[in-house]
Design a protein around this motif. Structure first.
Motif, mmCIF file in Angstrom:
data_model
loop_
_atom_site.group_PDB
_atom_site.id
_atom_site.type_symbol
_atom_site.label_atom_id
_atom_site.label_comp_id
_atom_site.label_asym_id
_atom_site.label_seq_id
_atom_site.Cartn_x
_atom_site.Cartn_y
_atom_site.Cartn_z
ATOM 1 N N ASP A 164 0.828 -1.206 0.000
ATOM 2 C CA ASP A 164 0.000 0.000 0.000
ATOM 3 C C ASP A 164 0.864 1.258 0.000
ATOM 4 N N LEU A 165 1.999 1.201 0.696
ATOM 5 C CA LEU A 165 2.894 2.359 0.713
ATOM 6 C C LEU A 165 3.491 2.582 -0.669
ATOM 7 N N ALA A 184 1.006 4.133 -2.904
ATOM 8 C CA ALA A 184 0.880 5.575 -2.660
ATOM 9 C C ALA A 184 2.000 6.336 -3.364
ATOM 10 N N GLU A 221 1.524 9.043 -6.281
ATOM 11 C CA GLU A 221 1.970 10.400 -5.955
ATOM 12 C C GLU A 221 3.101 10.886 -6.845
ATOM 13 N N THR A 256 5.747 11.079 1.179
ATOM 14 C CA THR A 256 4.545 10.276 0.933
ATOM 15 C C THR A 256 4.491 9.077 1.867
ATOM 16 N N GLU A 268 1.573 8.725 4.555
ATOM 17 C CA GLU A 268 0.647 7.607 4.400
ATOM 18 C C GLU A 268 0.488 6.852 5.728
ATOM 19 N N ASP A 296 -1.602 9.122 8.029
ATOM 20 C CA ASP A 296 -2.998 9.133 7.558
ATOM 21 C C ASP A 296 -3.716 7.846 7.933
ATOM 22 N N THR A 297 -3.010 6.729 7.777
ATOM 23 C CA THR A 297 -3.612 5.429 8.067
ATOM 24 C C THR A 297 -4.014 5.342 9.537
#
Lengths: 100, 93
Positions: A10-11, A14, A18, B28, B32, B35-36
Motif C-alpha cells: 500500500d505504501l 501511494a 503520488e 509520501t 501515508e 494518515d492510516t
C-alpha cells in the motif's frame, strides 16, 4: 468498524500514485527507506523524522525475570530495545481522526 | 539520522531521480503511515515493525500542582511495535 492493515504494498502504491515512478521502482524505494532506517538504528543512531516522530535505541540492563506460569526465576540478558516517540503533529492527527 | 539525511542517502543511490522527487517519495511514505493511523487503521511492515492506534480510556486525572481532580477524556494514541527481524538485528543476531 473493522480495522484495516496496510502493508509495504500500500505504501508503494501511494508512492506510485503520488510520484509516478513504475510500481517496481516505487516498491524498491519503499524498501530502501526501511533499510536505511533499520541500518541507522542497528548502528545505534537515533532517527528523527520531523513532524513524524523519533526512533531511539535504548540499552536495557540484565535482570531476573520470572516465568509467570511456573514462578521459576530466569535470567534476562542485557538487550537493546527500540522505542518510537510520535511527534506532536502525529499525536494530534491520530487523536483528532479517531474521536467519536 | 534526520529526514534530510535519509533523503540525501536515497538521492545518492538514485542519481536518475530528481532530488524533489526523492523528497516527495519520503514524505509520501511517512504521510501515508500517519494518515492510516488517523483513520484508525494499522500499518504492518514485516521485519521493521507495525504502527497501530491504541485507545486510552477516560480517567480522572489530577493537576499535579494543585492536586485538583480533572476528568480526562478517552483518547487514541499512536503506537509502534518493533518487528522481530529488527529486534534481533539490534541485538546482534
Amino acid at each position: 468498524m473493522t480495522e484495516k492493515t496496510l502493508t509495504r504494498m500500500d505504501l508503494s502504491e501511494a508512492v506510485f500514485r503520488e510520484v509516478g515512478l513504475s510500481r517496481n521502482e516505487s516498491a524498491e524505494l519503499v524498501e530502501n527507506i526501511l533499510t536505511h532506517l533499520s541500518d541507522a538504528l542497528v548502528a545505534g543512531e537515533q532517527v528523527k523524522i520531523s513532524s513524524f516522530g523519533t526512533f531511539s535505541v535504548r540499552d536495557k540492563a540484565a535482570r531476573v525475570g520470572r516465568n509467570p506460569k511456573t514462578g521459576q526465576e530466569v535470567p534476562i540478558k542485557p538487550r537493546r530495545v527500540l522505542t518510537f516517540r510520535p511527534s506532536h503533529l502525529m499525536k494530534d492527527r491520530v487523536a483528532e481522526g479517531n474521536k467519536r | 539520522m534526520i529526514r534530510s539525511e535519509l533523503i540525501q542517502k536515497l538521492a545518492d543511490e538514485n542519481p536518475h531521480l530528481y532530488q524533489r522527487d526523492v523528497e516527495r517519495i519520503v514524505n509520501t511514505v511517512f504521510e501515508e503511515i500517519t494518515d492510516t493511523m488517523a483513520r484508525g487503521d494499522r500499518v504492518e511492515l514485516r521485519g521493521f515493525g507495525a504502527f497501530s492506534v491504541k485507545k486510552r480510556d477516560a480517567r480522572i486525572g489530577r493537576n499535579p500542582r494543585t492536586g485538583e481532580s480533572v476528568p480526562v477524556e478517552e483518547k487514541h494514541v499512536p503506537f509502534f511495535k518493533t518487528g522481530k527481524l529488527l529486534r534481533d538485528r539490534l541485538n546482534g543476531k
